[in-house]
Design a protein around this motif. Structure first.
Motif, PDB file in Angstrom:
ATOM      1  N   VAL A  79       1.127   3.433 -17.817  1.00 40.73           N
ATOM      2  CA  VAL A  79       0.324   2.574 -18.681  1.00 40.73           C
ATOM      3  C   VAL A  79      -0.674   1.836 -17.793  1.00 40.73           C
ATOM      4  CG1 VAL A  79       0.363   0.748 -20.416  1.00 40.73           C
ATOM      5  CG2 VAL A  79       2.355   2.254 -20.140  1.00 40.73           C
ATOM      6  N   PRO A  80      -1.965   1.870 -18.099  1.00 41.01           N
ATOM      7  CA  PRO A  80      -2.953   1.182 -17.258  1.00 41.01           C
ATOM      8  C   PRO A  80      -2.709  -0.322 -17.173  1.00 41.01           C
ATOM      9  CG  PRO A  80      -4.030   2.709 -18.773  1.00 41.01           C
ATOM     10  CD  PRO A  80      -2.599   2.634 -19.185  1.00 41.01           C
ATOM     11  N   ASN A  81      -3.030  -0.870 -16.026  1.00 42.31           N
ATOM     12  CA  ASN A  81      -2.991  -2.311 -15.784  1.00 42.31           C
ATOM     13  C   ASN A  81      -1.587  -2.899 -15.941  1.00 42.31           C
ATOM     14  OD1 ASN A  81      -4.492  -4.632 -15.047  1.00 42.31           O
ATOM     15  ND2 ASN A  81      -4.467  -5.356 -17.157  1.00 42.31           N
ATOM     16  N   CYS A  82      -0.584  -2.081 -15.597  1.00 39.05           N
ATOM     17  CA  CYS A  82       0.806  -2.549 -15.713  1.00 39.05           C
ATOM     18  C   CYS A  82       1.600  -2.370 -14.419  1.00 39.05           C
ATOM     19  CB  CYS A  82       1.518  -1.811 -16.851  1.00 39.05           C
ATOM     20  SG  CYS A  82       1.100  -2.417 -18.489  1.00 39.05           S
ATOM     21  N   GLY A  83       0.948  -1.998 -13.350  1.00 42.16           N
ATOM     22  CA  GLY A  83       1.661  -1.842 -12.086  1.00 42.16           C
ATOM     23  C   GLY A  83       2.087  -0.426 -11.778  1.00 42.16           C
ATOM     24  N   GLY A  84       1.549   0.549 -12.521  1.00 41.29           N
ATOM     25  CA  GLY A  84       1.906   1.942 -12.250  1.00 41.29           C
ATOM     26  C   GLY A  84       1.557   2.387 -10.846  1.00 41.29           C
ATOM     27  N   GLU A  85       0.504   1.787 -10.267  1.00 44.87           N
ATOM     28  CA  GLU A  85       0.106   2.171  -8.914  1.00 44.87           C
ATOM     29  C   GLU A  85       1.152   1.755  -7.878  1.00 44.87           C
ATOM     30  OE1 GLU A  85      -2.442   4.116  -7.974  1.00 44.87           O
ATOM     31  OE2 GLU A  85      -2.762   4.388 -10.119  1.00 44.87           O
TER      32      GLU A  85
END
Length: 308
Positions: A79-85
């Protein structure tokens, strides 16, 4: 007379002896021929049997039922902008240590047609065959049900964030009022020039009903998919608990994650958004009712996984 009789006797016995010898060799030759034929037939049968065992695969009815989920095939549909990176960083760091390979897939739309879903699945399976080792993938896409395409499902994993924190992490003027308006209209939420991404569709799937605001159907479908396909869904607000659950539940991919986090990432905390008016925040929470119900449910599930 006696001489004549003797000659005849010699000829008679000589002929008889010749016939006996001929018959003996004829029989011996036939026996050897039969023996040779038996050896050749046996060799052919053994070769044919061995070849059959190598070439003929079992029918679907004869095979043992495969596990519905592949424990050596991980998919982070982040999910974008949720810490997936954060999770991508861990997977990339741990791949050599844990003997798997991480693959970053091309960016694309979150909603994909059935044909495109089939293409995504086929490309992932082709990579699995070519690499011949366990693989992890990441791609920002709504949940795809591999079993609908007669394929073994990957082990899904993901991380989410407090819905309002995700919104307020972007310093865009007028974002709250824009969000309120679009959720009431039940369409894609444009905050400035960007789309506000809800958490639920990433777990609910590709069905159009998954993208409806405050849909009870979408919420329940997301929960069912999480229970079935996601051993761990983390939360950004508690990375310690998230990474501990990942290492405990998915050690093949995340063994050593706690150590890397403590050494390299523990000082990196999620940024909290700007202070929001309490009245407006309560209003947003009521509008994001199912999003918050899902978030709290994920948080409770994660806490229970750690305490077991």
């Amino acid at each position: 007379m006696n001489m004549y009789f003797k000659v005849r006797c010699v000829l008679y016995y000589s002929t008889l002896l010749t016939i006996i010898v001929f018959i003996f060799f004829l029989n011996t030759s036939e026996d050897m021929g039969d023996y040779g034929s038996e050896v050749m037939i046996m060799d052919l049968e053994e070769s044919y049997t061995a070849a059959s065992q190598r070439m003929v695969t079992k029918s679907m009815a004869e095979r043992e039922k495969m596990d519905e989920i592949n424990g050596y095939f991980l998919f982070l549909n982040q999910v974008p902008n949720c810490g997936g990176e954060f999770l991508v960083f861990l997977l990339q760091k741990l791949q050599g240590f844990n003997n798997y390979r991480h693959v970053r897939m091309r960016r694309g739309p979150q909603v994909v047609s059935e044909v495109d879903q089939d293409d995504i699945i086929a490309s992932m399976y082709e990579r699995l065959r070519n690499e011949a080792i366990p693989l992890s993938f990441d791609k920002s896409v709504y949940f795809i049900n591999f079993t609908r395409y007669d394929r073994q499902s990957p082990t899904y994993v993901n991380i989410i964030r407090d819905p309002i924190e995700k919104l307020s992490s972007r310093s865009i003027e007028g974002r709250e009022s824009s969000l309120l308006k679009c959720i009431h209209m039940q369409r894609k939420c444009m905050i400035g020039d960007e789309i506000y991404e809800f958490n639920i569709p990433y777990f609910c799937g590709q069905d159009e009903r998954c993208r409806s605001g405050n849909s009870e159907w979408a919420l329940q479908m997301a929960k069912r998919n999480v229970e079935k396909f996601y051993p761990v869904v983390g939360i950004l607000e508690d990375l310690n608990m998230t990474i501990s659950a990942l290492e405990n539940k998915l050690p093949y991919f995340f063994k050593g994650a706690i150590q890397i986090f403590e050494e390299k990432l523990s000082v990196v905390l999620p940024k909290h958004g700007l202070q929001m008016d309490p009245i407006k925040k309560d209003l947003l929470k009521s509008v994001l009712k199912t999003e918050y119900e899902f978030y709290e449910w994920i948080k409770k599930r994660l806490t229970q996984q750690i305490s077991r």
